[in-house]
Design an enzyme around this catalytic site. Structure first.
Site, PDB file in Angstrom:
ATOM      1  N   ILE A  42      11.277  -0.900 -32.817  1.00 18.19           N
ATOM      2  CA  ILE A  42      12.367  -1.041 -33.784  1.00 18.19           C
ATOM      3  C   ILE A  42      12.308   0.144 -34.755  1.00 18.19           C
ATOM      4  CG2 ILE A  42      13.536  -2.570 -35.409  1.00 18.19           C
ATOM      5  CD1 ILE A  42      11.845  -4.881 -34.281  1.00 18.19           C
ATOM      6  N   PRO A  43      12.709   1.332 -34.288  1.00 13.64           N
ATOM      7  CA  PRO A  43      12.768   2.447 -35.239  1.00 13.64           C
ATOM      8  C   PRO A  43      13.894   2.184 -36.238  1.00 13.64           C
ATOM      9  CG  PRO A  43      13.657   3.108 -33.116  1.00 13.64           C
ATOM     10  CD  PRO A  43      13.113   1.715 -32.942  1.00 13.64           C
ATOM     11  N   HIS A  44      13.629   2.501 -37.494  1.00 12.19           N
ATOM     12  CA  HIS A  44      14.642   2.243 -38.518  1.00 12.19           C
ATOM     13  C   HIS A  44      14.475   3.224 -39.666  1.00 12.19           C
ATOM     14  CE1 HIS A  44      11.705   0.107 -41.154  1.00 12.19           C
ATOM     15  NE2 HIS A  44      11.136  -0.140 -39.980  1.00 12.19           N
ATOM     16  N   GLY A  45      15.573   3.458 -40.361  1.00  8.42           N
ATOM     17  CA  GLY A  45      15.520   4.363 -41.496  1.00  8.42           C
ATOM     18  C   GLY A  45      16.821   4.345 -42.260  1.00  8.42           C
TER      19      GLY A  45
ATOM     20  N   LEU B  44      17.924   0.997 -35.959  1.00  9.84           N
ATOM     21  CA  LEU B  44      18.675   0.529 -37.122  1.00  9.84           C
ATOM     22  C   LEU B  44      18.737   1.657 -38.146  1.00  9.84           C
ATOM     23  CD1 LEU B  44      20.000  -1.913 -38.584  1.00  9.84           C
ATOM     24  CD2 LEU B  44      17.739  -2.370 -39.556  1.00  9.84           C
TER      25      LEU B  44
END
Length: 95
Positions: free
Chosen positions: A9-12, A47
């Site tokens: 779940i990469p997110h930033g 995300l």
């Protein structure tokens, strides 16, 4: 974030975004993502949020987290053979 069970779940937060964006990908070849269980990743939930979307960003992460903890849903996602099928699985998940 390498969540485990083949999920990342990469997110930033990115300046200039006006709303939250999400992308789901089922990789044809699993990759090493340094997940907490050291296993390879084949499902990626990206995300991206505007910098001021603090609470909404966390709510979206929590929603993704609930989905990826449900083993039958992960199995269905991995079995989806088209973008439409992947979308149908996600649309069928209870909020």
């Amino acid at each position: 974030t390498g969540f485990g069970n083949g999920v990342a779940i990469p997110h930033g937060k990115i300046a200039g975004l006006k709303r939250i964006y999400g992308l789901v990908a089922h990789l044809s070849e699993p990759i090493d993502y340094k997940a907490i269980d050291s296993g390879p990743v084949d499902l990626v939930f990206l995300l991206l949020s505007p910098p001021d979307a603090g609470a909404d960003h966390l709510k979206a992460l929590a929603a993704i987290s609930r989905v990826v903890r449900h083993a039958p849903t992960l199995e269905k996602l991995r079995g989806a053979r088209s973008p439409d099928a992947l979308t149908a699985v996600l649309m069928g998940v209870d909020e």
